[in-house]
Design an enzyme around this catalytic site. Sequence first.
Site, PDB file in Angstrom:
ATOM      1  CE1 TYR A  19      48.524  24.828  -6.511  1.00  0.00           C
ATOM      2  CE2 TYR A  19      49.018  24.203  -4.245  1.00  0.00           C
ATOM      3  CZ  TYR A  19      48.257  24.053  -5.394  1.00  0.00           C
ATOM      4  OH  TYR A  19      47.251  23.134  -5.428  1.00  0.00           O
ATOM      5  CG  PHE A 200      48.472  28.720  -2.992  1.00  0.00           C
ATOM      6  CD1 PHE A 200      49.206  27.805  -2.264  1.00  0.00           C
ATOM      7  CD2 PHE A 200      49.112  29.842  -3.499  1.00  0.00           C
ATOM      8  CE1 PHE A 200      50.562  28.004  -2.027  1.00  0.00           C
ATOM      9  CE2 PHE A 200      50.470  30.051  -3.263  1.00  0.00           C
ATOM     10  CZ  PHE A 200      51.190  29.123  -2.524  1.00  0.00           C
ATOM     11  NE  ARG A 201      44.575  21.856  -5.864  1.00  0.00           N
ATOM     12  CZ  ARG A 201      45.159  21.146  -6.811  1.00  0.00           C
ATOM     13  NH1 ARG A 201      45.209  21.615  -8.056  1.00  0.00           N
ATOM     14  NH2 ARG A 201      45.708  19.986  -6.559  1.00  0.00           N
ATOM     15  CG  MET A 202      43.358  30.860  -4.097  1.00  0.00           C
ATOM     16  SD  MET A 202      44.273  32.305  -3.492  1.00  0.00           S
ATOM     17  CE  MET A 202      44.885  31.687  -1.914  1.00  0.00           C
ATOM     18  CG  HIS A 203      41.371  26.591  -9.718  1.00  0.00           C
ATOM     19  ND1 HIS A 203      42.742  26.590  -9.891  1.00  0.00           N
ATOM     20  CD2 HIS A 203      41.068  25.413  -9.107  1.00  0.00           C
ATOM     21  CE1 HIS A 203      43.241  25.458  -9.432  1.00  0.00           C
ATOM     22  NE2 HIS A 203      42.251  24.737  -8.936  1.00  0.00           N
TER      23      HIS A 203
END
Length: 222
Positions: A19, A200-203
């Site tokens: 990431y 970290f999937r903080m799209h």
Amino acid sequence: MSDSETSDIIPPSPSAEEYKDSAGKPLIPETDDPLPLFRDWMAAARESEPNDSNAMSLATVDAHGRPDVRIVLLKDVSEKGFAFYTNFGSAKGDQLKANPVAALGFHWKSLRRQVRIRGHIEPVSAEEADIYFASRARESRISAIASDQSRPLPSRAVFDDRIAALQAQYEGRDDIPRPPNWGGFRLVPDEIEFWQDQAFRMHDRLKFARKEGIWTHERLYP
């Protein structure tokens, strides 16, 4: 298939180190008009994707209310909407005529981007369809005439025989006419959502909605 076999084919979630390697991507720029942004993303995808950067999922609804989806190719984008072509007698053609609403989904893996679009369906004009049909490879035009798309095919030989007969019919000619059962649809969007991968999937998600010709936008939680 056992759980262990499944884990062998499903990629693991990225590690913290992986990431970190993808951190620092800029957010989607805010704009009053999503179409120039879409064109910018499409241009970047054409440079980055290994093939078919214009491939998009087309979702429709059948007569029983069940969703249906397949990959088609975007052939034009303008203020009027997003155009694609097909046999009108195909499954998608039947569904779009009966229920003229649809959704599109673009996924550009090389860029880690998505675009989702929803709206109503209108037919592409005969003139536009003629121009696009004439631009296709000769063999592709013959294939379009020969195919009863989505209908049962008794054997591949039946299709091959049709192709051979049409090749003979149009031998030495390039003026192959567009068949009346083949043409285009255009999705006129009222929603367009841009999605950009972030670490970290903080799209990042930016959604546009159009009402009475005016676009508004808002950011969404990932």
